[in-house]
Write an enzyme that holds these catalytic residues in place. Structure first.
Site, PDB file in Angstrom:
ATOM      1  N   LEU A 227       2.757 -74.107 -95.401  1.00 56.88           N
ATOM      2  CA  LEU A 227       1.788 -74.521 -96.412  1.00 56.88           C
ATOM      3  C   LEU A 227       1.773 -76.036 -96.596  1.00 56.88           C
ATOM      4  O   LEU A 227       2.801 -76.657 -96.878  1.00 56.88           O
ATOM      5  CB  LEU A 227       2.113 -73.838 -97.743  1.00 56.88           C
ATOM      6  N   ASP A 228       0.567 -76.626 -96.458  1.00 54.39           N
ATOM      7  CA  ASP A 228       0.322 -78.045 -96.712  1.00 54.39           C
ATOM      8  C   ASP A 228       1.242 -78.968 -95.914  1.00 54.39           C
ATOM      9  O   ASP A 228       1.570 -80.069 -96.362  1.00 54.39           O
ATOM     10  CB  ASP A 228       0.450 -78.360 -98.210  1.00 54.39           C
ATOM     11  N   ALA A 229       1.680 -78.518 -94.743  1.00 55.73           N
ATOM     12  CA  ALA A 229       2.593 -79.325 -93.937  1.00 55.73           C
ATOM     13  C   ALA A 229       2.036 -79.604 -92.543  1.00 55.73           C
ATOM     14  O   ALA A 229       2.767 -80.043 -91.661  1.00 55.73           O
ATOM     15  CB  ALA A 229       3.950 -78.639 -93.832  1.00 55.73           C
TER      16      ALA A 229
END
Length: 284
Positions: A227-229
């Site tokens: 997530l969001d990486a």
């Protein structure tokens, strides 16, 4: 805009790459209108992006691909040649917040984004009238918290039916399942506020105000299973002070989010973003 081909290359760095590629293009009468190169000294990887006037070559994109293939093999290139007349097809995904969607639709109608918006998918019905006013198909796919699989199966079918080249999460507040992330790797773009993970959860700007932050920002990135990486495409910030209220921070944040997302989407459409592991090389 004139008809152009875009040649994008990533390969092991060695002597003679620029000379060989440039000689190939000029040897076919090609006019290079834009050229960018980067050597990553840490990994020994070389990156290149050329724009070429199509009418100067006198050959189709397919013919140029065939002619270039021996050079690509010689230098072990990961490469692509795109034709600007082949417009990319985008699917936008959104929840209730409209600022990123409205901004992308405006830039699309003015011709700033050279693409076709094939559909908009949302887990809420709030923005239907806005989307349909632009004569774009709107698909309402509710996501049930207790069982999200049927919704994402429907979404995957809609994206496939739209023949999407790229999916843009314009403040879509659901986490895509790993299967979709894997299938569309490097083709799903997201925007999030840069407070993560420091201010995760509800009302991040209110949390930031309570901590007295001095900068707020946003990050545009490719979506991965983590997530969001995913690889970062673009970021932006806005300075704030003790004088600003939580509402001010929300307003500033929306401005940064839509501008950063628009730049990231445009650069992707223009083949300016080259993947490099979990990083990107951006020829902006």
């Amino acid at each position: 805009m004139c008809h152009r081909y875009r040649l994008v290359i990533s390969c092991p760095d060695q002597l003679g790459i620029v000379a060989r590629v440039s000689s190939f293009i000029t040897g076919h009468g090609g006019s290079i209108t834009e050229a960018s190169q980067h050597s990553d000294l840490e990994t020994g990887r070389f990156f290149m992006r050329y724009e070429i006037r199509a009418d100067s070559l006198g050959m189709t994109a397919d013919s140029m691909r065939d002619a270039f293939l021996p050079i690509a093999r010689e230098f072990d290139m990961h490469w692509a040649l795109t034709d600007t007349r082949q417009r990319r097809r985008l699917v936008l995904m959104v929840s209730r917040e409209s600022h990123c969607l409205v901004d992308l639709l405006y830039r699309w109608t003015t011709g700033e984004l050279d693409c076709d918006i094939a559909a908009v998918i949302s887990n809420h019905d709030d923005l239907r009238s806005l989307v349909e006013w632009h004569a774009i198909p709107f698909h309402h796919v509710p996501v049930k918290a207790q069982d999200k699989a049927p919704a994402f199966a429907e979404i995957e079918g809609l994206v496939e039916a739209a023949q999407a080249d790229c999916v843009v999460l314009a403040r879509y507040m659901q986490i895509l399942p790993p299967a979709i992330c894997q299938r569309y790797a490097g083709r799903v773009i997201n925007i999030h506020h840069s407070f993560l993970p420091s201010f995760a959860g509800a009302k991040p700007y209110h949390q930031a105000h309570e901590r007295g932050v001095k900068l707020i920002g946003a990050t545009c990135h490719y979506v991965t299973e983590e997530l969001d990486a995913g690889p970062i495409i673009e970021q932006g910030v806005h300075r704030v002070s003790h004088c600003h209220t939580p509402s001010d921070l929300v307003r500033f944040g929306r401005d940064v989010e839509k501008a950063v997302l628009a730049r990231g989407v445009r650069w992707h459409l223009e083949d300016r973003v080259l993947m490099h592991g979990n990083k990107t090389v951006v020829f902006a």
